[in-house]
Enzyme design. Sequence first.
Site, mmCIF file in Angstrom:
data_model
loop_
_atom_site.group_PDB
_atom_site.id
_atom_site.type_symbol
_atom_site.label_atom_id
_atom_site.label_comp_id
_atom_site.label_asym_id
_atom_site.label_seq_id
_atom_site.Cartn_x
_atom_site.Cartn_y
_atom_site.Cartn_z
ATOM 1 N N CYS A 150 0.874 -1.185 0.000
ATOM 2 C CA CYS A 150 0.000 0.000 0.000
ATOM 3 C C CYS A 150 0.900 1.220 0.000
ATOM 4 C CB CYS A 150 -0.920 0.008 1.220
ATOM 5 S SG CYS A 150 -1.939 -1.464 1.413
ATOM 6 N N CYS A 161 -2.432 3.680 11.196
ATOM 7 C CA CYS A 161 -2.311 4.884 12.026
ATOM 8 C C CYS A 161 -3.629 5.137 12.752
ATOM 9 C CB CYS A 161 -1.898 6.095 11.183
ATOM 10 S SG CYS A 161 -2.974 6.440 9.776
#
Length: 454
Positions: free
Chosen positions: A267, A390
């Site tokens: 990604c 995150c």
Amino acid sequence: MIDVPDPRKTACDILHALSSGKATLDSLISETFDPVFQSMSRRDRNFTYALVYGVLRTRGRLDWIIHQFSKNGIEKIDAKVLQILRSALFQIFFMSRIPPSAAVNTAVTLSKKTSPPWVAGFVNGLLRSVIRSQKDITWPDRKADPLLWLSVEQSFPVWLLKRWADRMGFAQTEALCRFYNTIPPLCIRTNTLTVTREEVMTALAPEALEVTAAPYAPEGILVHGLKANIQELDAFQKGWFQVQDEAAQLVSHAVSPAPGGAVLDACAGLGGKTGHLAQLMNNTGTLAAMDSHAGRLEKLAAQMARLGVTITRIFRHDLNQGLDQKHHLIYDQVLVDAPCSGTGVIRRNPDTRWSVAPEDFARYRKNQLQYLNNASVAVRPGGMLVYAVCTIEPEETDDVVSGFINIRPEYQLASFSGIMGAFPFVQEGEKTVRIIPHVHNMDGFFIAAFKKGE
């Protein structure tokens, strides 16, 4: 005569575009509004940023005020007019250098350009009433309703605060919110392929108020009070560094790729971690960089060229779909830095607190598991699959770990304790890295490494 963009109007336009929920703040600033910013002076650009980020960090407090002074309630105010009011109130309450009269007058002028004539009178009347009666504003009582008090005091949705408080307690939730409302320093990563951290710090010292070494990431540098546009810096143009938060830098160290190895950044996005992985590999071996968005891959390629990275093999693929057979069982490490709710990076992305919804976490978990499952076939026997997000939400962290091991029993969690000096906060025996924003003074991240059976 060139039409110079109005920073207040630009700020309101960005805030209105955000309210549609179709774009993130990062994408609006870097893509949609980039031509506008390019035609602005540095001073106007900084003022626009201050307004946008300031309104997002204080929106709950601003809306509480608007609600008290609007006879028909905040819900009936036109969306564009609401952004004008929020922007003006932020200037009145939080920007001491701007006279309140100037904030009112510019808001009235803006409303005349965007709304029917009577709206200007409404905007003028409400703002002047606030200025006259601000001592009479009533605020929530902390003892009677602590979550509502915190919601207004620190500007977070009550539902999100309740979720955090149920998990970590009220005191830690308040500390987290206060941390998220601070302005973060610029964090950069030294490009160790060409230069040392000390050389970059020396080069940047005249360009900033303070330059210090990041406490955990060995390539990280914290820059306070940068005086120039970062892309205009000689060190940037030479490819000496890349902008990247310290927590994100630790992700690549968790992958711990070896020079000459084969790694897949599944990604890759704009290539922050791709560039770092290439550094750790000493620009040798094979580094495949994959993303579903062609525009991001173009920017990634440009970043790699600026950094002098030559080992990347870039290709486009949507990880919701299975990988082509040619990528099966060939990589020593695969990194899945998966899309997530972003609740760990609200300090840098204050719009997240208003855009995330309760139902998002289960949806992200489903997608993250699919990404991991599809990427897992690329790992060779004995190799590592590293998962990073995150976010600080359990659905996207611990629940994904247990869910993945259930569907892929050939993988087991590998321990991070003692992996390297960059993780002194990982206790002995812990098998995941949990970076807590207000505790570790950086973005919130969760990292897990799965080792594939031989």
